[in-house]
Design an enzyme around this catalytic site. Structure first.
Site, PDB file in Angstrom:
ATOM      1  N   PHE A 166      11.673 -38.233  49.602  1.00 35.45           N
ATOM      2  CA  PHE A 166      10.218 -38.431  49.645  1.00 35.45           C
ATOM      3  C   PHE A 166       9.687 -39.020  48.323  1.00 35.45           C
ATOM      4  CE2 PHE A 166       6.216 -35.724  48.928  1.00 35.45           C
ATOM      5  CZ  PHE A 166       5.361 -36.692  49.425  1.00 35.45           C
ATOM      6  N   ILE A 168      26.018 -36.409  43.916  1.00 36.75           N
ATOM      7  CA  ILE A 168      25.943 -36.230  42.454  1.00 36.75           C
ATOM      8  C   ILE A 168      26.911 -35.157  41.957  1.00 36.75           C
ATOM      9  CG2 ILE A 168      23.593 -37.127  42.146  1.00 36.75           C
ATOM     10  CD1 ILE A 168      22.724 -34.092  41.918  1.00 36.75           C
ATOM     11  N   GLU A 205      18.279 -30.381  46.654  1.00 33.46           N
ATOM     12  CA  GLU A 205      17.840 -29.679  47.856  1.00 33.46           C
ATOM     13  C   GLU A 205      16.455 -29.160  47.502  1.00 33.46           C
ATOM     14  OE1 GLU A 205      19.098 -29.391  50.831  1.00 33.46           O
ATOM     15  OE2 GLU A 205      20.930 -30.489  50.394  1.00 33.46           O
ATOM     16  N   THR A 222      10.052 -28.869  39.020  1.00 36.19           N
ATOM     17  CA  THR A 222       8.952 -28.314  39.815  1.00 36.19           C
ATOM     18  C   THR A 222       8.180 -27.245  39.047  1.00 36.19           C
ATOM     19  OG1 THR A 222       8.522 -26.961  41.786  1.00 36.19           O
ATOM     20  CG2 THR A 222      10.681 -26.713  40.791  1.00 36.19           C
ATOM     21  N   ASP A 223       6.917 -27.030  39.455  1.00 32.54           N
ATOM     22  CA  ASP A 223       6.140 -25.939  38.855  1.00 32.54           C
ATOM     23  C   ASP A 223       6.617 -24.573  39.340  1.00 32.54           C
ATOM     24  OD1 ASP A 223       5.195 -26.074  41.476  1.00 32.54           O
ATOM     25  OD2 ASP A 223       3.074 -26.117  40.943  1.00 32.54           O
ATOM     26  N   GLU A 224       7.462 -24.561  40.400  1.00 29.23           N
ATOM     27  CA  GLU A 224       7.901 -23.266  40.954  1.00 29.23           C
ATOM     28  C   GLU A 224       8.784 -22.491  39.975  1.00 29.23           C
ATOM     29  OE1 GLU A 224       9.120 -23.143  45.008  1.00 29.23           O
ATOM     30  OE2 GLU A 224       7.566 -24.537  45.638  1.00 29.23           O
ATOM     31  N   TYR A 237      15.638 -21.647  45.617  1.00 31.81           N
ATOM     32  CA  TYR A 237      15.309 -23.033  45.226  1.00 31.81           C
ATOM     33  C   TYR A 237      14.789 -23.078  43.790  1.00 31.81           C
ATOM     34  CZ  TYR A 237      12.322 -27.125  44.564  1.00 31.81           C
ATOM     35  OH  TYR A 237      11.711 -28.240  44.038  1.00 31.81           O
ATOM     36  N   LYS A 256      16.384 -24.765  40.358  1.00 31.31           N
ATOM     37  CA  LYS A 256      15.705 -25.801  39.562  1.00 31.31           C
ATOM     38  C   LYS A 256      15.516 -25.301  38.118  1.00 31.31           C
ATOM     39  CE  LYS A 256      14.274 -29.298  40.691  1.00 31.31           C
ATOM     40  NZ  LYS A 256      14.885 -30.658  40.793  1.00 31.31           N
ATOM     41  N   ASP A 273       5.388 -14.138  57.528  1.00 26.29           N
ATOM     42  CA  ASP A 273       5.327 -14.746  56.200  1.00 26.29           C
ATOM     43  C   ASP A 273       6.720 -15.108  55.679  1.00 26.29           C
ATOM     44  OD1 ASP A 273       4.086 -15.701  53.978  1.00 26.29           O
ATOM     45  OD2 ASP A 273       3.262 -13.786  53.315  1.00 26.29           O
ATOM     46  N   ARG A 274       6.753 -16.089  54.768  1.00 25.02           N
ATOM     47  CA  ARG A 274       7.984 -16.443  54.037  1.00 25.02           C
ATOM     48  C   ARG A 274       8.356 -15.271  53.132  1.00 25.02           C
ATOM     49  NH1 ARG A 274       7.368 -21.770  50.427  1.00 25.02           N
ATOM     50  NH2 ARG A 274       8.053 -22.815  52.310  1.00 25.02           N
TER      51      ARG A 274
HETATM   52  P1  NAD Z   1      13.622 -34.661  49.237  1.00 28.67           P
HETATM   53  O1  NAD Z   1      14.285 -33.464  49.824  1.00 28.67           O
HETATM   54  O2  NAD Z   1      12.646 -35.426  50.053  1.00 28.67           O
HETATM   55  O3  NAD Z   1      14.738 -35.710  48.752  1.00 28.67           O
HETATM   56  C1  NAD Z   1      15.890 -35.324  48.082  1.00 28.67           C
HETATM   57  C2  NAD Z   1      16.852 -36.503  48.055  1.00 28.67           C
HETATM   58  O4  NAD Z   1      18.020 -36.107  47.324  1.00 28.67           O
HETATM   59  C3  NAD Z   1      17.311 -36.952  49.438  1.00 28.67           C
HETATM   60  O5  NAD Z   1      17.264 -38.350  49.549  1.00 28.67           O
HETATM   61  C4  NAD Z   1      18.748 -36.434  49.513  1.00 28.67           C
HETATM   62  O6  NAD Z   1      19.591 -37.214  50.349  1.00 28.67           O
HETATM   63  C5  NAD Z   1      19.173 -36.499  48.054  1.00 28.67           C
HETATM   64  N1  NAD Z   1      20.266 -35.570  47.737  1.00 28.67           N
HETATM   65  C6  NAD Z   1      20.330 -34.256  48.032  1.00 28.67           C
HETATM   66  N2  NAD Z   1      21.507 -33.738  47.618  1.00 28.67           N
HETATM   67  C7  NAD Z   1      22.184 -34.749  47.012  1.00 28.67           C
HETATM   68  C8  NAD Z   1      23.444 -34.846  46.362  1.00 28.67           C
HETATM   69  N3  NAD Z   1      24.269 -33.787  46.255  1.00 28.67           N
HETATM   70  N4  NAD Z   1      23.811 -36.038  45.840  1.00 28.67           N
HETATM   71  C9  NAD Z   1      23.001 -37.121  45.952  1.00 28.67           C
HETATM   72  N5  NAD Z   1      21.819 -37.097  46.574  1.00 28.67           N
HETATM   73  C10 NAD Z   1      21.398 -35.917  47.097  1.00 28.67           C
HETATM   74  O7  NAD Z   1      12.969 -34.157  47.878  1.00 28.67           O
HETATM   75  P2  NAD Z   1      11.597 -34.598  47.194  1.00 28.67           P
HETATM   76  O8  NAD Z   1      10.507 -33.789  47.774  1.00 28.67           O
HETATM   77  O9  NAD Z   1      11.516 -36.064  47.169  1.00 28.67           O
HETATM   78  O10 NAD Z   1      11.846 -34.040  45.711  1.00 28.67           O
HETATM   79  C11 NAD Z   1      12.501 -34.848  44.747  1.00 28.67           C
HETATM   80  C12 NAD Z   1      12.628 -34.069  43.450  1.00 28.67           C
HETATM   81  O11 NAD Z   1      11.341 -33.698  42.983  1.00 28.67           O
HETATM   82  C13 NAD Z   1      13.430 -32.771  43.586  1.00 28.67           C
HETATM   83  O12 NAD Z   1      14.205 -32.623  42.438  1.00 28.67           O
HETATM   84  C14 NAD Z   1      12.359 -31.690  43.666  1.00 28.67           C
HETATM   85  O13 NAD Z   1      12.849 -30.485  43.151  1.00 28.67           O
HETATM   86  C15 NAD Z   1      11.285 -32.284  42.788  1.00 28.67           C
HETATM   87  N6  NAD Z   1       9.914 -31.890  43.120  1.00 28.67           N
HETATM   88  C16 NAD Z   1       9.438 -32.001  44.404  1.00 28.67           C
HETATM   89  C17 NAD Z   1       8.108 -31.680  44.668  1.00 28.67           C
HETATM   90  C18 NAD Z   1       7.520 -31.810  46.041  1.00 28.67           C
HETATM   91  O14 NAD Z   1       6.392 -31.371  46.277  1.00 28.67           O
HETATM   92  N7  NAD Z   1       8.209 -32.416  47.011  1.00 28.67           N
HETATM   93  C19 NAD Z   1       7.278 -31.219  43.624  1.00 28.67           C
HETATM   94  C20 NAD Z   1       7.808 -31.097  42.336  1.00 28.67           C
HETATM   95  C21 NAD Z   1       9.122 -31.451  42.084  1.00 28.67           C
HETATM   96  O1  DAU Z   2       5.294 -26.683  43.987  1.00 26.49           O
HETATM   97  C1  DAU Z   2       6.226 -27.710  44.104  1.00 26.49           C
HETATM   98  C2  DAU Z   2       7.106 -27.482  45.313  1.00 26.49           C
HETATM   99  O2  DAU Z   2       6.314 -27.750  46.466  1.00 26.49           O
HETATM  100  C3  DAU Z   2       8.350 -28.343  45.307  1.00 26.49           C
HETATM  101  O3  DAU Z   2       9.148 -28.014  44.206  1.00 26.49           O
HETATM  102  C4  DAU Z   2       9.140 -28.163  46.607  1.00 26.49           C
HETATM  103  O4  DAU Z   2      10.258 -29.038  46.639  1.00 26.49           O
HETATM  104  C5  DAU Z   2       8.228 -28.489  47.773  1.00 26.49           C
HETATM  105  O5  DAU Z   2       8.894 -28.273  48.991  1.00 26.49           O
HETATM  106  C6  DAU Z   2       6.963 -27.628  47.710  1.00 26.49           C
HETATM  107  O6  DAU Z   2       7.292 -26.237  47.962  1.00 26.49           O
HETATM  108  P1  DAU Z   2       6.381 -25.308  48.900  1.00 26.49           P
HETATM  109  O7  DAU Z   2       7.201 -24.179  49.377  1.00 26.49           O
HETATM  110  O8  DAU Z   2       5.088 -24.979  48.232  1.00 26.49           O
HETATM  111  O9  DAU Z   2       6.069 -26.372  50.102  1.00 26.49           O
HETATM  112  P2  DAU Z   2       5.990 -26.173  51.679  1.00 26.49           P
HETATM  113  O10 DAU Z   2       5.409 -27.440  52.234  1.00 26.49           O
HETATM  114  O11 DAU Z   2       7.264 -25.681  52.257  1.00 26.49           O
HETATM  115  O12 DAU Z   2       4.905 -25.023  51.847  1.00 26.49           O
HETATM  116  C7  DAU Z   2       3.580 -25.171  51.343  1.00 26.49           C
HETATM  117  C8  DAU Z   2       2.844 -23.884  51.620  1.00 26.49           C
HETATM  118  O13 DAU Z   2       2.638 -23.787  53.049  1.00 26.49           O
HETATM  119  C9  DAU Z   2       3.605 -22.643  51.237  1.00 26.49           C
HETATM  120  O14 DAU Z   2       2.693 -21.658  50.767  1.00 26.49           O
HETATM  121  C10 DAU Z   2       4.247 -22.167  52.536  1.00 26.49           C
HETATM  122  C11 DAU Z   2       3.256 -22.606  53.582  1.00 26.49           C
HETATM  123  N1  DAU Z   2       3.793 -22.993  54.896  1.00 26.49           N
HETATM  124  C12 DAU Z   2       4.833 -23.881  54.933  1.00 26.49           C
HETATM  125  C13 DAU Z   2       5.361 -24.304  56.152  1.00 26.49           C
HETATM  126  C14 DAU Z   2       6.530 -25.267  56.191  1.00 26.49           C
HETATM  127  C15 DAU Z   2       3.208 -22.518  56.068  1.00 26.49           C
HETATM  128  O15 DAU Z   2       2.243 -21.741  56.020  1.00 26.49           O
HETATM  129  N2  DAU Z   2       3.724 -22.951  57.264  1.00 26.49           N
HETATM  130  C16 DAU Z   2       4.787 -23.804  57.354  1.00 26.49           C
HETATM  131  O16 DAU Z   2       5.223 -24.127  58.494  1.00 26.49           O
END
Ligand code: NAD
Ligand code: DAU
Length: 358
Positions: free
Chosen positions: A15, A63, A87, A137-139, A162, A166, A291-292
């Site tokens: 993404f 990787i 992941e 991530t902020d998590e 997760y 990270k 809930d999660r």
């Molecule tokens: P995503 O899950 O959409 O994409 C992850 C990508 O990494 C995929 O293309 C996958 O094929 C690849 N990948 C996974 N395992 C691999 C491996 N072993 N070798 C090579 N490639 C591999 O993730 P995203 O949401 O785009 O997040 C990208 C980065 O940003 C992550 O490091 C995540 O922790 C961080 N991040 C995400 C968010 C968010 O809200 N999505 C917020 C803050 C930080």
């Molecule tokens: O804060 C950054 C993080 O944000 C990233 O590091 C992660 O990669 C990214 O996946 C995201 O994590 P969250 O757990 O916050 O995202 P998610 O979209 O899974 O969930 C957002 C909120 O919505 C969370 O409080 C859980 C809730 N939720 C999620 C799903 C999938 C629901 O209530 N229903 C759902 O079906």
């Protein structure tokens, strides 16, 4: 500004990685090498608009595979690495943590060692300008109460497999800087949303379920708070930190858009009521579910360091970004169809083989 000619991006089929690649190829003259294993979350169709560029190369590599990662560094000789491969889904980390430990921790270690070896062999400006940018991530900071914000000095308290993986990777990156001098920068960002988001995450899941008349699952009471940032604003921040960030430092990135999950889902429903009135009111589909486990209550980023030191600010508000996102999912039916049917993975299997497996 440091002249970056060739950037190696891990996770470029995901993404956020695909948003970074589209920006590099559309808005700069950089060459980019996308290193991606193409897990379920990797989708090359997200790069269809830029993958014909002569400045784009793709390496289907895990990787964690040290020999393959070393080959990629040797063959491409990058000026910088942006490490996004991970992941990324919290729910999956709770039901099956092993892949998270492997990719997020061991994979980061493998990249750090390959980058260190590459950097040790560089000379002059090439060596001085090399960067290892770790995207996190902020998590890692855990969960906030009703007040306060995460700053770069907030103590690490990760709560899910997760976020713990990270956090571990952040510590490894820090250690490689302090012990070996590897030139690193790290960013910690809040929740992203926008086009090309895999529909296991809240926002794309709710948009597509609502369009298809399916239940909109809300964990617990829907009062957990996330701080939302449009993905292109994150990608812009990442490019800025890569070019201008101070070595060894971390930068928090966030949009100052705190919303409860229920507010997010209700806003999506209201936008769809306007754009797809035949399904209105979409909010009738809201369903409260279990809930999660260990669900973090609130995330909120203080992004004043990146704003003050590097001049970054987001371009989208939550209202403009969310409307764009909903419109994108309604218009891009081919991408949605590919992801929901699983066809994007069949296409990959037919077109690519993993070199290390041949
Ligand atoms: P995503 O899950 O959409 O994409 C992850 C990508 O990494 C995929 O293309 C996958 O094929 C690849 N990948 C996974 N395992 C691999 C491996 N072993 N070798 C090579 N490639 C591999 O993730 P995203 O949401 O785009 O997040 C990208 C980065 O940003 C992550 O490091 C995540 O922790 C961080 N991040 C995400 C968010 C968010 O809200 N999505 C917020 C803050 C930080
Ligand atoms: O804060 C950054 C993080 O944000 C990233 O590091 C992660 O990669 C990214 O996946 C995201 O994590 P969250 O757990 O916050 O995202 P998610 O979209 O899974 O969930 C957002 C909120 O919505 C969370 O409080 C859980 C809730 N939720 C999620 C799903 C999938 C629901 O209530 N229903 C759902 O079906």
């Amino acid at each position: 500004m440091i002249p970056m000619k060739k950037i190696l991006v891990t996770g470029g089929a995901g993404f956020i990685g695909s948003a970074v690649l589209r920006q590099f190829l559309n808005e700069t003259d950089c060459h980019v090498v996308n290193v991606d294993k193409l897990t379920y979350a990797g989708n090359l169709q997200s790069l269809a608009s830029v993958s014909d560029s002569p400045r784009y190369a793709f390496e289907k590599v895990d990787i964690c595979d040290a020999a393959e990662v070393a080959r990629v560094f040797r063959e491409h000789q990058p000026d910088a690495l942006m490490h996004l491969a991970a992941e990324s889904h919290v729910d999956r980390s709770i039901s099956g943590p092993a892949e998270f430990i492997q990719t997020n921790i061991f994979g980061t270690y493998t990249l750090l060692e390959a980058a260190r070896n590459h950097w040790n062999n560089l000379e002059g400006d090439k060596k001085a300008d090399f960067r290892f940018h770790h995207i996190s991530t902020d998590e890692v900071y855990g969960s906030l109460g009703d007040e306060g914000f995460f700053t770069e000095d907030t103590a690490y308290k990760p709560n899910s497999p997760y976020s713990a993986s990270k956090a571990s990777s952040d510590h490894l990156v820090r250690a490689w800087h302090h012990s070996y001098g590897l030139p690193v920068v790290t960013t910690n960002c809040s929740n992203n949303y926008g086009p090309y988001h895999f529909p296991e995450k809240l926002i794309p899941l709710v948009i597509l379920n609502a369009v298809n008349g399916k239940p909109l699952p809300i964990y617990g009471k829907g009062d957990n708070i996330r701080d939302w940032l449009y993905v292109d604003d994150h990608a812009r921040a990442l490019r800025l930190v890569l070019e201008k960030g101070t070595l060894g430092e971390t930068y928090n990135i966030g949009g100052r858009n705190e919303k409860t999950n229920l507010e997010v889902v209700q806003t999506i429903c209201a936008i769809l009521d306007e754009l797809r009135p035949q399904g209105a009111p979409h909010s009738q589909l809201i369903t409260y579910v279990t809930d999660r486990p260990g669900h973090d209550m609130r995330y909120a980023i203080d992004a004043s360091k990146i704003a003050n030191d590097l001049g970054w600010k987001p371009l989208e508000t939550f209202d403009t970004g969310l409307r764009k996102t909903v419109q994108w999912y309604l218009s891009n039916t081919d991408w949605v169809q590919g992801v929901t049917s699983g066809d994007y993975q069949n296409w990959v299997q037919q077109n690519y083989t993993n070199r290390s497996a041949t």
